[in-house]
Design a protein around this motif. Structure first.
Motif, PDB file in Angstrom:
ATOM      1  N   UNK A 152       0.835  -1.324  -0.274  1.00 45.58           N
ATOM      2  CA  UNK A 152       0.272  -0.070   0.081  1.00 45.58           C
ATOM      3  C   UNK A 152       0.829   1.410  -0.231  1.00 45.58           C
ATOM      4  N   UNK A 153       2.113   1.601   0.336  1.00 47.30           N
ATOM      5  CA  UNK A 153       2.882   2.244  -0.204  1.00 47.30           C
ATOM      6  C   UNK A 153       3.153   2.790  -1.292  1.00 47.30           C
ATOM      7  N   UNK A 154       2.923   3.867  -2.260  1.00 44.44           N
ATOM      8  CA  UNK A 154       3.419   4.054  -3.458  1.00 44.44           C
ATOM      9  C   UNK A 154       4.804   4.115  -3.908  1.00 44.44           C
ATOM     10  N   UNK A 155       5.737   4.942  -2.674  1.00 42.24           N
ATOM     11  CA  UNK A 155       7.438   4.553  -2.445  1.00 42.24           C
ATOM     12  C   UNK A 155       7.233   3.875  -2.964  1.00 42.24           C
ATOM     13  N   UNK A 156       6.822   2.506  -2.317  1.00 45.67           N
ATOM     14  CA  UNK A 156       7.983   0.834  -2.108  1.00 45.67           C
ATOM     15  C   UNK A 156       7.575   0.796  -3.501  1.00 45.67           C
ATOM     16  N   UNK A 157       5.927   0.388  -4.167  1.00 50.99           N
ATOM     17  CA  UNK A 157       5.643  -0.330  -5.321  1.00 50.99           C
ATOM     18  C   UNK A 157       5.741   0.334  -6.783  1.00 50.99           C
ATOM     19  N   UNK A 158       6.446   1.841  -6.816  1.00 50.38           N
ATOM     20  CA  UNK A 158       6.862   2.206  -8.043  1.00 50.38           C
ATOM     21  C   UNK A 158       8.346   1.439  -8.624  1.00 50.38           C
ATOM     22  N   UNK A 159       9.222   1.933  -7.790  1.00 50.17           N
ATOM     23  CA  UNK A 159      10.475   1.046  -7.650  1.00 50.17           C
ATOM     24  C   UNK A 159      10.051  -0.082  -8.293  1.00 50.17           C
ATOM     25  N   UNK A 160       9.735  -1.509  -7.253  1.00 48.36           N
ATOM     26  CA  UNK A 160       9.756  -2.972  -7.118  1.00 48.36           C
ATOM     27  C   UNK A 160       8.762  -2.926  -8.913  1.00 48.36           C
ATOM     28  N   UNK A 161       7.315  -2.171  -9.434  1.00 53.67           N
ATOM     29  CA  UNK A 161       6.921  -2.471 -10.079  1.00 53.67           C
ATOM     30  C   UNK A 161       7.987  -2.360 -11.829  1.00 53.67           C
ATOM     31  N   UNK A 162       8.746  -0.863 -11.025  1.00 58.62           N
ATOM     32  CA  UNK A 162       9.806  -0.686 -12.837  1.00 58.62           C
ATOM     33  C   UNK A 162      11.067  -2.283 -12.818  1.00 58.62           C
ATOM     34  N   UNK A 163      11.340  -2.503 -11.596  1.00 58.67           N
ATOM     35  CA  UNK A 163      12.600  -3.342 -11.270  1.00 58.67           C
ATOM     36  C   UNK A 163      12.057  -4.745 -12.529  1.00 58.67           C
ATOM     37  N   UNK A 164      10.927  -5.090 -11.466  1.00 55.47           N
ATOM     38  CA  UNK A 164      10.248  -6.704 -11.734  1.00 55.47           C
ATOM     39  C   UNK A 164      10.184  -6.427 -13.111  1.00 55.47           C
ATOM     40  N   UNK A 165       9.381  -5.560 -13.353  1.00 53.63           N
ATOM     41  CA  UNK A 165       8.987  -5.548 -15.571  1.00 53.63           C
ATOM     42  C   UNK A 165      10.111  -5.702 -16.129  1.00 53.63           C
ATOM     43  N   UNK A 166      11.927  -5.261 -15.697  1.00 57.02           N
ATOM     44  CA  UNK A 166      12.634  -4.968 -16.034  1.00 57.02           C
ATOM     45  C   UNK A 166      13.151  -5.858 -16.309  1.00 57.02           C
ATOM     46  N   UNK A 167      13.180  -7.270 -15.544  1.00 53.89           N
ATOM     47  CA  UNK A 167      13.677  -8.691 -15.731  1.00 53.89           C
ATOM     48  C   UNK A 167      12.709  -9.352 -16.281  1.00 53.89           C
ATOM     49  N   UNK A 168      11.612  -8.441 -17.029  1.00 51.52           N
ATOM     50  CA  UNK A 168      10.503  -9.694 -18.059  1.00 51.52           C
ATOM     51  C   UNK A 168       9.844  -9.755 -17.550  1.00 51.52           C
ATOM     52  N   UNK A 169       9.171  -9.732 -16.511  1.00 42.22           N
ATOM     53  CA  UNK A 169       7.922  -9.993 -15.708  1.00 42.22           C
ATOM     54  C   UNK A 169       7.001  -8.738 -15.804  1.00 42.22           C
ATOM     55  N   UNK A 170       4.775  -9.111 -15.907  1.00 41.81           N
ATOM     56  CA  UNK A 170       4.319  -9.150 -15.651  1.00 41.81           C
ATOM     57  C   UNK A 170       3.893  -8.269 -14.646  1.00 41.81           C
ATOM     58  N   UNK A 171       3.420  -7.516 -14.017  1.00 40.87           N
ATOM     59  CA  UNK A 171       3.282  -7.329 -12.684  1.00 40.87           C
ATOM     60  C   UNK A 171       1.452  -6.449 -12.511  1.00 40.87           C
ATOM     61  N   UNK A 172       1.080  -6.833 -12.086  1.00 39.32           N
ATOM     62  CA  UNK A 172      -0.307  -6.201 -10.354  1.00 39.32           C
ATOM     63  C   UNK A 172       0.022  -6.111  -9.623  1.00 39.32           C
ATOM     64  N   UNK A 173      -0.369  -5.013  -9.309  1.00 36.96           N
ATOM     65  CA  UNK A 173      -0.849  -4.429  -7.993  1.00 36.96           C
ATOM     66  C   UNK A 173      -1.918  -4.044  -7.351  1.00 36.96           C
ATOM     67  N   UNK A 174      -1.790  -5.095  -5.824  1.00 34.95           N
ATOM     68  CA  UNK A 174      -2.914  -4.201  -4.672  1.00 34.95           C
ATOM     69  C   UNK A 174      -2.277  -3.849  -3.865  1.00 34.95           C
ATOM     70  N   UNK A 175      -3.089  -2.385  -4.278  1.00 34.19           N
ATOM     71  CA  UNK A 175      -2.860  -2.104  -2.284  1.00 34.19           C
ATOM     72  C   UNK A 175      -3.611  -2.179  -1.124  1.00 34.19           C
ATOM     73  N   UNK A 176      -4.655  -2.813  -1.640  1.00 33.67           N
ATOM     74  CA  UNK A 176      -5.338  -3.975  -0.283  1.00 33.67           C
ATOM     75  C   UNK A 176      -5.721  -4.664   0.101  1.00 33.67           C
ATOM     76  N   UNK A 177      -4.918  -5.684   1.294  1.00 28.91           N
ATOM     77  CA  UNK A 177      -5.321  -6.755   1.395  1.00 28.91           C
ATOM     78  C   UNK A 177      -7.080  -7.505   1.012  1.00 28.91           C
TER      79      UNK A 177
END
Length: 122
Positions: free
Chosen positions: A9-34
């Motif tokens: 739920x913390x955008x400052x963590x989501x943004x770099x994680x998403x970017x780097x996982x996409x750089x690894x060749x992954x598709x990424x989905x984000x959920x910010x609420x349990x």
């Protein structure tokens, strides 16, 4: 293409994680609420879940356990990401079914390096 579900739920963590996982060749989905995690799993089962413990609606320990209870729950890897770094918290994470447990603050590159161990070849 490996699929990663980021539950954070913390955008400052989501943004770099998403970017780097996409750089690894992954598709990424984000959920910010349990509350929305199980629906996301029903839509597309990921290869890896990056799971925060402290979330709105439902905590990561409960979610990790619930994921493992699903018929397809052992077909994916779960890396818990949390500020809860006491030994008892770490042991609880593994007891609930986490494959890895990383405490915050962390270097995003370290999370990606750990994720690589659990991802199928891109």
């Amino acid at each position: 293409m490996p699929h990663v579900l980021i539950v954070e739920d913390e955008p400052s963590i989501v943004t770099p994680l998403r970017f780097l996982m996409e750089q690894e060749g992954c598709s990424v989905q984000v959920v910010d609420d349990g509350a929305h995690v199980m629906d996301a799993l029903d839509q597309q089962l990921p290869d890896l879940v990056l799971l925060d413990v402290m979330l709105p609606s439902r905590n990561g320990y409960d979610l990790c356990n619930a994921i493992r209870q699903r018929p397809d729950g052992n077909d994916l890897a779960i890396i818990m990401l949390t500020v809860k770094g006491r030994e008892v918290d770490i042991q609880k994470g593994y007891a609930m079914g986490a494959d890895a447990y990383i405490t915050k603050p962390f270097a995003v590159a370290d999370v990606v390096a750990t994720a690589r161990k659990y991802l199928p070849d891109a």
